[in-house]
Design a protein around this motif. Structure first.
Motif, PDB file in Angstrom:
ATOM      1  N   UNK A  36      43.833  21.893 -14.242  1.00 32.88           N
ATOM      2  CA  UNK A  36      44.240  22.758 -13.130  1.00 32.88           C
ATOM      3  C   UNK A  36      44.878  21.939 -12.018  1.00 32.88           C
ATOM      4  N   UNK A  37      45.987  22.437 -11.500  1.00 32.58           N
ATOM      5  CA  UNK A  37      46.671  21.784 -10.393  1.00 32.58           C
ATOM      6  C   UNK A  37      47.418  20.519 -10.764  1.00 32.58           C
ATOM      7  N   UNK A  38      47.684  20.318 -12.044  1.00 31.08           N
ATOM      8  CA  UNK A  38      48.392  19.108 -12.479  1.00 31.08           C
ATOM      9  C   UNK A  38      49.898  19.357 -12.480  1.00 31.08           C
ATOM     10  N   UNK A  39      50.691  18.302 -12.405  1.00 28.54           N
ATOM     11  CA  UNK A  39      52.147  18.462 -12.439  1.00 28.54           C
ATOM     12  C   UNK A  39      52.620  19.123 -13.733  1.00 28.54           C
ATOM     13  N   UNK A  40      53.766  19.789 -13.645  1.00 30.34           N
ATOM     14  CA  UNK A  40      54.324  20.485 -14.807  1.00 30.34           C
ATOM     15  C   UNK A  40      54.545  19.543 -15.988  1.00 30.34           C
ATOM     16  N   UNK A  41      54.926  18.306 -15.710  1.00 32.60           N
ATOM     17  CA  UNK A  41      55.136  17.340 -16.803  1.00 32.60           C
ATOM     18  C   UNK A  41      53.842  17.119 -17.581  1.00 32.60           C
ATOM     19  N   UNK A  42      52.718  17.096 -16.879  1.00 35.97           N
ATOM     20  CA  UNK A  42      51.429  16.919 -17.544  1.00 35.97           C
ATOM     21  C   UNK A  42      51.005  18.178 -18.305  1.00 35.97           C
TER      22      UNK A  42
END
Length: 80
Positions: A36-42
């Motif tokens: 949750x709340x991680x960058x789109x790349x991740x």
């Protein structure tokens, strides 16, 4: 059957609808707090690791990632 990974802001009623149609949909929230709340790349890395296509409403960022990271299960963008 598709293996899908719903981005954090993706509409849960649509997730439920896809599941009713027999699709295998995992949401960011169901994948655990670490996702949750991680960058789109991740998000894309996790989906690729799980052999899932991302479903998102965030066309701009995921289109950019599409160009950078072509080796993945897929990205589906929906429009409101």
């Amino acid at each position: 059957m598709a293996r899908l990974y719903a981005d954090e802001q993706y509409s849960y009623p649509v997730v439920e609808f896809l599941r009713a149609l027999g699709q295998d949909v995992l949401t960011v929230q169901e994948a655990g707090k670490a996702n949750q709340g991680i960058p789109d790349a991740d998000v894309l890395v996790f989906a690729t690791t799980e052999n899932r296509a991302v479903i998102t409403q965030n066309r701009k960022d995921f289109f950019r990632l599409h160009c950078i990271q072509p080796d993945r299960a897929g990205i589906f963008e929906t429009v409101n």
